[in-house]
Design an enzyme around this catalytic site. Structure first.
Site, mmCIF file in Angstrom:
data_model
loop_
_atom_site.group_PDB
_atom_site.id
_atom_site.type_symbol
_atom_site.label_atom_id
_atom_site.label_comp_id
_atom_site.label_asym_id
_atom_site.label_seq_id
_atom_site.Cartn_x
_atom_site.Cartn_y
_atom_site.Cartn_z
ATOM 1 N N HIS A 112 55.262 14.264 -10.107
ATOM 2 C CA HIS A 112 55.395 14.678 -9.450
ATOM 3 C C HIS A 112 54.042 14.969 -9.211
ATOM 4 O O HIS A 112 53.115 15.031 -10.191
ATOM 5 C CB HIS A 112 55.333 16.093 -10.352
ATOM 6 C CG HIS A 112 55.527 17.454 -9.956
ATOM 7 N ND1 HIS A 112 54.161 18.329 -8.714
ATOM 8 C CD2 HIS A 112 56.411 18.805 -10.390
ATOM 9 C CE1 HIS A 112 54.491 18.836 -8.373
ATOM 10 N NE2 HIS A 112 56.065 19.602 -9.429
ATOM 11 N N GLU A 122 55.552 15.532 -3.455
ATOM 12 C CA GLU A 122 57.138 14.775 -4.326
ATOM 13 C C GLU A 122 58.448 14.540 -3.180
ATOM 14 O O GLU A 122 59.022 15.093 -3.082
ATOM 15 C CB GLU A 122 57.534 15.994 -4.830
ATOM 16 C CG GLU A 122 56.421 17.020 -5.363
ATOM 17 C CD GLU A 122 56.845 18.157 -5.987
ATOM 18 O OE1 GLU A 122 58.229 18.750 -7.019
ATOM 19 O OE2 GLU A 122 55.979 19.736 -5.817
#
Length: 334
Positions: free
Chosen positions: A174, A297
């Site tokens: 992330h 992401e």
């Protein structure tokens, strides 16, 4: 090239280590054993990642700041999955949905690491058996996450899962980027995403199943556009003041799935992935109304287990092994 290892604290009685991977040009990355957190990506003295200064701030952060997330990144609708005709209920941690692996995902544990050094790169190999008892997902999963750095200023990550019984696997890091010197407003950053499709999301930010075309909308990054201008257009079109969206991108490593550029300093990050999803999230990490970080992401499309029409297979059968790969490459434009 060299590596430095230091203990920076502890988590649930286990030592947390920071690994500093330094290339021959004195650029470096830092990775923490807790949550395999990518703490820094320092080029010419500037950290290109949003980050916390204190280890404790990473513990349980709802931002998942630069952490490994899994077994499955993104949201799973109602925490439900049907695998080989069997219904599974997953732990729910965002309203009634499962987010980023649930309350006991990859980002909630400390990972042991092995250091692998060569003339061309330095690599960390984190490994852990994620059991059904630990995270509540179907069956057990043997996971290996590698992070490497080289003299081309490339960060390579691989996520390998080997199933002990049928399960699902769609991890990512992330990562949040800010290419400014002081991690300030990045509305003038330039973003390019190949392709012209995104997923339609409902109010819970779950895919409806419909794939939208992005041409001539604020979501059209196919030729690149300034983030501030994109956010203004999106606000006008759909009355949303942020990006938190999933884009369909080419699932190949020969072209980037995203390119982020600081137009003033000419710093640029290219991201490559072998999966066809990219989630883009514009963050206000300081809660001061300033857009100060962009999460990019790379993953399979979110909630893919409940959308077979996308042909995104995130299911691992018993004994099956699958590897996801992401590469982050820095360059300085002239």
């Amino acid at each position: 090239m060299r590596i430095e290892k230091s203990q920076i604290g502890s988590y649930q009685g286990q030592a947390v280590y920071k690994y500093k991977l330094i290339n021959d040009y004195q650029n470096y990355i830092e990775v923490l054993s807790y949550a395999v957190t990518w703490h820094s990506f320092v080029i010419n003295g500037k950290n290109l990642l949003a980050h916390f200064n204190k280890l404790e701030d990473y513990f349980g952060t709802p931002t998942y700041l630069c952490q490994a997330v899994g077994r499955v990144a993104g949201r799973i609708s109602a925490g439900k999955a049907v695998l080989a005709g069997e219904k599974f209920q997953l732990p729910q941690n965002e309203n009634k949905n499962t987010l980023h692996g649930g309350p006991h995902g990859f980002a909630s544990t400390n990972w042991p690491a092995e250091v692998i050094e060569s003339e061309t790169e330095i690599k960390l190999r984190f490994s852990k058996k994620i059991t059904n008892e630990f995270d509540g997902f179907p069956n057990d999963l043997n996971v290996v996450i590698t992070v490497s750095f080289d003299n081309l200023n490339q960060v390579k990550m691989t996520f390998t899962g080997q199933a002990e019984g049928i399960t699902i696997f769609n991890p990512t890091n992330h990562a949040y980027f800010n290419l400014n010197d002081e991690q300030t407003n990045l509305a003038d950053h330039w973003l390019q995403i190949p392709g012209n499709q995104r997923l339609e999301l409902n109010q819970a930010k779950l895919p409806t199943g419909r794939i939208c075309q992005t041409e001539q909308t604020g979501y059209d990054f196919s030729h690149g556009q300034e983030l501030g201008a994109a956010l203004r257009a999106i606000k006008q079109e759909v009355n949303r003041g942020e990006l938190d969206d999933a884009f369909v991108v080419p699932a190949e490593m020969t072209q980037p799935v995203a390119v982020l550029t600081n137009q003033a300093t000419k710093d640029e990050i290219q991201i490559f992935s072998n999966r066809k999803g990219l989630v883009v999230y514009s963050a206000d990490l300081n809660s001061d109304g300033i857009f100060d970080a962009l999460a990019l992401e790379a993953q399979s499309l979110p909630d893919a287990v409940n959308h077979p029409e996308w042909h995104e297979n995130i299911v691992l059968k018993d004994g099956q092994t699958k590897t996801a790969e992401i590469v982050y490459k820095y360059s300085k434009l002239k």
